[in-house]
Structures are given as structure tokens and as C-alpha cells.
Design a protein around this motif. Sequence first.
Motif, PDB file in Angstrom:
ATOM      1  N   ARG A 177      -6.427  -1.967   3.076  1.00 32.21           N
ATOM      2  CA  ARG A 177      -5.685  -1.234   4.103  1.00 32.21           C
ATOM      3  C   ARG A 177      -4.939  -2.196   5.024  1.00 32.21           C
ATOM      4  O   ARG A 177      -3.797  -1.945   5.409  1.00 32.21           O
ATOM      5  CB  ARG A 177      -6.632  -0.346   4.938  1.00 32.21           C
ATOM      6  N   ILE A 178      -5.583  -3.302   5.382  1.00 31.64           N
ATOM      7  CA  ILE A 178      -4.933  -4.276   6.253  1.00 31.64           C
ATOM      8  C   ILE A 178      -3.746  -4.915   5.532  1.00 31.64           C
ATOM      9  O   ILE A 178      -2.648  -5.018   6.079  1.00 31.64           O
ATOM     10  CB  ILE A 178      -5.946  -5.338   6.732  1.00 31.64           C
TER      11      ILE A 178
ATOM     12  N   HIS B  98      -2.094  -3.682   3.018  1.00 35.85           N
ATOM     13  CA  HIS B  98      -1.085  -2.644   2.790  1.00 35.85           C
ATOM     14  C   HIS B  98      -0.264  -2.383   4.055  1.00 35.85           C
ATOM     15  O   HIS B  98       0.939  -2.099   3.974  1.00 35.85           O
ATOM     16  CB  HIS B  98      -1.761  -1.362   2.302  1.00 35.85           C
ATOM     17  N   ASP B  99      -0.896  -2.501   5.226  1.00 31.21           N
ATOM     18  CA  ASP B  99      -0.156  -2.302   6.471  1.00 31.21           C
ATOM     19  C   ASP B  99       0.953  -3.333   6.639  1.00 31.21           C
ATOM     20  O   ASP B  99       1.985  -3.044   7.246  1.00 31.21           O
ATOM     21  CB  ASP B  99      -1.095  -2.333   7.677  1.00 31.21           C
TER      22      ASP B  99
ATOM     23  N   ARG C 215       3.787  -1.951   4.707  1.00 27.00           N
ATOM     24  CA  ARG C 215       4.335  -0.800   5.431  1.00 27.00           C
ATOM     25  C   ARG C 215       5.201  -1.267   6.597  1.00 27.00           C
ATOM     26  O   ARG C 215       6.256  -0.681   6.866  1.00 27.00           O
ATOM     27  CB  ARG C 215       3.213   0.117   5.901  1.00 27.00           C
ATOM     28  N   CYS C 216       4.767  -2.310   7.289  1.00 28.72           N
ATOM     29  CA  CYS C 216       5.581  -2.860   8.387  1.00 28.72           C
ATOM     30  C   CYS C 216       6.907  -3.411   7.865  1.00 28.72           C
ATOM     31  O   CYS C 216       7.961  -3.150   8.439  1.00 28.72           O
ATOM     32  CB  CYS C 216       4.814  -3.972   9.115  1.00 28.72           C
TER      33      CYS C 216
ATOM     34  N   ILE D 149      -0.023  -9.623  11.631  1.00 26.93           N
ATOM     35  CA  ILE D 149      -1.111  -9.309  10.696  1.00 26.93           C
ATOM     36  C   ILE D 149      -1.302 -10.471   9.721  1.00 26.93           C
ATOM     37  O   ILE D 149      -2.429 -10.936   9.510  1.00 26.93           O
ATOM     38  CB  ILE D 149      -0.835  -7.997   9.929  1.00 26.93           C
TER      39      ILE D 149
ATOM     40  N   ARG E 210     -10.156   0.636  10.440  1.00 28.51           N
ATOM     41  CA  ARG E 210      -9.781   1.545   9.356  1.00 28.51           C
ATOM     42  C   ARG E 210      -9.264   2.868   9.917  1.00 28.51           C
ATOM     43  O   ARG E 210      -9.537   3.212  11.057  1.00 28.51           O
ATOM     44  CB  ARG E 210     -10.964   1.789   8.438  1.00 28.51           C
ATOM     45  N   ASP E 211      -8.526   3.577   9.070  1.00 33.06           N
ATOM     46  CA  ASP E 211      -8.087   4.929   9.408  1.00 33.06           C
ATOM     47  C   ASP E 211      -9.268   5.870   9.201  1.00 33.06           C
ATOM     48  O   ASP E 211      -9.969   5.787   8.191  1.00 33.06           O
ATOM     49  CB  ASP E 211      -6.949   5.376   8.486  1.00 33.06           C
TER      50      ASP E 211
ATOM     51  N   VAL F 205      -7.944   5.535  14.588  1.00 34.32           N
ATOM     52  CA  VAL F 205      -8.134   4.231  13.968  1.00 34.32           C
ATOM     53  C   VAL F 205      -9.365   3.672  14.657  1.00 34.32           C
ATOM     54  O   VAL F 205      -9.454   3.680  15.890  1.00 34.32           O
ATOM     55  CB  VAL F 205      -6.909   3.319  14.212  1.00 34.32           C
TER      56      VAL F 205
END
Length: 182
Positions: A13-14, A16-17, A20-21, A33, A162-163, A178
Motif C-alpha cells: 500500500r505504501i 502503491h501510494d 498514485r502520487c 514517501i 493502512r486504509d 487511515v
Amino acid sequence: MHEQLIVPWALHRILHDVQRCIDAKLYYPALIICLTIPEICAALTLTKEKFVKQKHYVEFVDKYTIPSQLGCDGLDCYRLRGGVVHRASFSGHPHFDASHIIFTTPETRASIHALSIVVGEKKAAIFDILMFCSAMNQAARRWFQDNKDNKLVEENLQNLIRDCPGGLPPFIGGAPVVASGL
């Protein structure tokens, strides 16, 4: 194309963020990040009472990144991280050997990476954001392959941010948040 080594969902998730950014053209958060990935991974190997130090950060970068792909060594990356995280300035660390730091972006239409340009007394270190972020992503994946059987890492992964689409009971329920913690 890089081999995509599997990482656990919490770490995925980290990572992947970051993508996404980048997709949203939010390059500053993507870099923050990426520059904290070595700390996140190093912290997963430590008990809660111990803090990540420069030594841990530099060792991670030097062991798990490929210098030509990242564009710098562990110590310079640590200094870059210090400038960005603590001063919102790429060249904010007093011992970083450049007066200017430039990251090319997809909109630059030219990828310039791991290059320094000197003009008079000024020096610019230039990196490509996609290459830099990809190198950190791959480093985290290589690190996990070396640490996937570490019981402390397994335990600490449960505490990563995490979400939580349904909240984090018993504190907040029914609303997305979050969060971290078990």
C-alpha cells in the motif's frame, strides 16, 4: 522491466501510494514517501524502543538500491531525505554537495538522471523522478525478500499505516480512516 518481487499488503500500500502520487502529478509527496522507504523498512527490523539512525538508512540504501538506478549513494540519499523532510528543500542538508537539486518529471519530456551540472559556484544534482522512485520501490521489494522470515518484521508489519474502509473499532466504526496499530 523490473521483476516485481512480492511484498505484504501493508508495504504494498505504501509503495502503491508512490505511484498514485506520480499519476496525480503530486511529485513532492511521492518523493517524501520514497525518501522514507529506507526508514520504514529499517524500522520494521527494530523493536519499538529503538529508533532508525543514519547508519540504518545508509546501510539500507547501499545494500538494496542499485546506485546507477537511484542516482546516489546511501549517505547522499540520507542527506537528500533530511533536506526534503525537515526543510522542504532538496538541497537543505548542510552537507549535501549541491546548491540545487532538480528532478525531471514525465512532463519534462527528457529523462536526465544521476548527473551534476556546475555553473560558476553553483552545482545542480539532477535526478529523474520515475527512475528514483522505481529504484526505491525495487529496493523495498529486495529488502523484503531478505527479511520475509524475520518474526519481528512480520509482527511490525501489522502496525504500518493502512486504509481502514470501515473505521478502526473500537475507536471509530463505519467511516473510512487511515490508521495504524493493531
